[in-house]
Design a protein around this motif. Structure first.
Motif, PDB file in Angstrom:
ATOM      1  N   VAL A 105       1.112  -1.044   0.413  1.00 22.28           N
ATOM      2  CA  VAL A 105       0.242  -0.043  -0.233  1.00 22.28           C
ATOM      3  C   VAL A 105       1.211   1.123   0.301  1.00 22.28           C
ATOM      4  N   THR A 106       0.471   1.670  -0.710  1.00 22.89           N
ATOM      5  CA  THR A 106       1.941   3.454  -1.292  1.00 22.89           C
ATOM      6  C   THR A 106       1.215   4.729  -1.468  1.00 22.89           C
ATOM      7  N   VAL A 107       0.654   5.478  -0.665  1.00 23.71           N
ATOM      8  CA  VAL A 107       0.608   6.490  -0.981  1.00 23.71           C
ATOM      9  C   VAL A 107       2.111   7.917  -1.465  1.00 23.71           C
ATOM     10  N   ASP A 141      -1.506   2.926  -4.111  1.00 24.88           N
ATOM     11  CA  ASP A 141      -0.460   2.213  -5.142  1.00 24.88           C
ATOM     12  C   ASP A 141      -1.322   1.176  -3.949  1.00 24.88           C
TER      13      ASP A 141
END
Lengths: 426, 426
Positions: B281-283, B305
């Motif tokens: 989980v990527t901000v 993402d």
């Protein structure tokens, strides 16, 4: 809290001046001033020391006439409309504000303080009152700071003349020097005689729209301003390591954005938990690098604007910020940098109590509050007894075409101003 | 988990091909390819369909010669070096990757898959092996997507020829069309005969550096890739109301930045709480308006993402995201928009088990994993039995001059590739 009725007495002259405030004339002058740089959307574009501001200054000096009046300008291009006192050697009582705007401002902001002051002078004329002290209406230069940085150049140079030298070389976005535009602005009002920076002042009272929602929410028409909040600005930089969003396990990341977001959330939670209605904590900037959807961020810089009327509370919250940042870095590193600091301004009891007396006489509902925004009065408070008077702003909106205040509130403010100036100058 | 020793047998031809892999030749060719667009810092600048990439393609086709070889190109400018089979009417076994880079890439990335494939062909030549199926080394066009969008144009058009039409009008930053550069690239290799998109393929195996840290951390030299994670991209927009940082009480704010930061923190907390090592989980983006230090933000847009090898986990986390956003808006409003979705790719058991057999024969320690990044193999998996083979990347760094892999690992990967291609093609 409602204004305590500590000084109900107001001189007969002050009551007469208050009675002579002409609401139609006030609103008419306010709208005319707004036409200099006026936009179709109701906004006003009149940045500091532009040809538009010079035209507005010329119009202002034409609004007063007769043997009592003279015009003065100083080395910061601060313009003063002076109404003579019976003992004209005494230091003047001053009022005023600024007429420069943000690139797009509203019709009131600083312009209201200037027009309310102008109406107060005209009310004294109508009442045939001679004051012992002269009264001067000051139009301070470049309060907004949007064309030339920093802001409040005029009032700060007035209070601390040595600071002017550093301002002269400031340039606008197209490279024009402050000094050049100052000279052109001084030349545009040849009626104005030169006066030195840093002259003695008997007292200063500035009227302004609140630019916040407190008066509107409280249902009060007048704000008795007891000071200006202190402020500290911080920049926090969080450094991590960029990584592929798909290939890098969560445990292996040094994710600057997630780390910074958690810090911001904790700072917000801490601020809320204090339940202190005077505390202001704002994270307004949050810049991310590289800022790609599928890349873990390696660097975030965010800012904090911290304000409070009490220095001890500012220091305590700065401690909270440093603690939250230090404890929240995880696998990243973080640094807190203090960009700016200004201690709280406390206005003079003498001025505040005369404002309270005038408000009590007027019968308008009022509210004692501390200004959340900076004003020229902040610098005047360093050199003379100073106060401010707020009128409400619709929904707290300012620096925007939607900025507005009910006409009745604008008139009520001018009445108080006329009374207080008379009281201070007699 | 270590590769289970499910298929230890490997043909004699495959063992011979493996034995003929020449490490010095492999590393030499890898370094020569890196010189096309090579930078002083060790990085490589060789964006898709540039003159630099065309020179590299010309060099590549010069590396194979003799009666077994021919060269082919299709309408997406995918280039194929074909080694004839004894039954040349059979569909080819393919390997390959891409040689285009990000504006600044490393020396390996896709180029390793191409050079390892080239070395495998040369090893077959050295071993004097004739395979039944032809073997083709594919150089796919524009995998990176940094010059022309989207990425993986070549392999996706190969798998779905109808998609090419939409790519032709894509332009780079200076307005040059993909179609123009495709034509110039096809013209640069006149030896190559035209072949159609969407030809049948017997099987596809792609070697690539991991671009992540898992192999390095595990101490394994070879990654048996069982599939490619599914991905969903989201954009969350939080709308509040801009306000003065000094005048607006915390309770009266509609602070888009604070609201968004709390959402990001909760999303991060939720991801961590699941303790799922396959979840990503990527901000990566967090854009703020107006972004001024002393103004409450009225609008924040941030991205997520999300990746996982299992579709059900992607759906479950999307549900978490929507729940956190819906519950966290406070006095703001917020909207979740799904920008992109790609279901997980599961590689063919047939190919994966032959890779496992080759690895078992080599004796190298290996690791079964799912690719976190997209690769050309994702599109080939739609049309033929497909697999991938990873070698480690130092610290997971890629798309960067610092990208690197130990030479012994590069050689070990090429040995596996040579063995598997032989096994599939014989």
């Amino acid at each position: 809290m409602r204004a305590a009725n500590t000084r109900p007495s107001l001189s007969e002259e002050a009551r007469q001046a208050m009675a002579q405030v002409d609401g139609s004339r006030l609103i008419g002058m306010q709208r005319t001033l707004a036409s200099f740089g006026g936009r179709e959307d109701g906004g006003v574009a009149r940045e500091a020391l532009t040809a538009t501001e010079r035209e507005a200054r010329r119009w202002l000096i034409q609004q007063v006439s007769g043997p009592r009046y003279s015009w003065h300008v100083d080395a910061a291009a601060n313009l003063f409309l002076r109404r003579a006192g019976t003992d004209d050697s005494l230091p003047p009582v001053m009022t005023g504000s600024h007429i420069d705007t943000q690139p797009v401002g509203g019709w009131l902001d600083g312009a209201y303080g200037v027009i309310a002051g102008l109406e107060a002078l005209l009310a004294l004329d109508s009442a045939g009152i001679d004051t012992r002290h002269p009264i001067e209406l000051a139009i301070w230069t470049n309060e907004e700071g949007s064309r030339f940085s920093p802001g409040a150049m005029g009032s700060s140079a007035f209070a601390e003349p040595a600071s002017l030298a550093a301002f002269l070389g400031s340039t606008d976005a197209s490279g024009v020097r402050f000094e050049t535009e100052r000279d052109a602005t001084v030349a545009a009002t040849p009626e104005a005689l030169n006066v030195p920076l840093g002259r003695p002042v008997r007292a200063y009272l500035e009227a302004h729209i609140e630019q916040g929602p407190i008066l509107e929410v409280s249902g009060c028409k007048l704000g008795i301003v007891t000071g200006i909040q202190g402020v500290r600005w911080f920049e926090i930089t969080v450094c991590g390591s960029s990584a592929h969003a798909g290939t890098t396990p969560l445990d292996d990341r040094r994710d600057a954005l997630m780390t910074a977001a958690r810090m911001v959330a904790r700072i917000g939670d801490r601020a809320a938990s204090l339940e202190d209605p005077a505390l202001r904590v704002t994270v307004g900037r949050f810049d991310t690098a590289p800022g790609a959807i599928n890349t873990v961020a390696d660097r975030v810089t965010f800012t904090i604007d911290l304000r409070h009327p009490e220095e001890a509370r500012l220091a305590a919250f700065e401690h909270h910020i440093r603690e939250i940042v230090a404890q929240g870095t995880g696998r990243c590193t973080a640094e807190v940098r203090r960009l700016m600091q200004r201690t709280p301004t406390v206005f003079a009891d003498e001025v505040v109590s005369i404002v309270e007396a005038a408000v009590a006489t007027s019968g308008e509902p009022s509210y004692r509050l501390v200004s959340g925004a900076f004003h020229d009065a902040m610098h005047l408070a360093d050199v003379c007894p100073t106060g401010m008077l707020f009128v409400p702003s619709h929904r707290g909106i300012s620096h925007n075409a939607a900025e507005n205040t009910d006409e009745t509130d604008l008139i009520a403010g001018a009445r108080i101003l006329a009374a207080v100036l008379t009281e201070l100058a007699c």
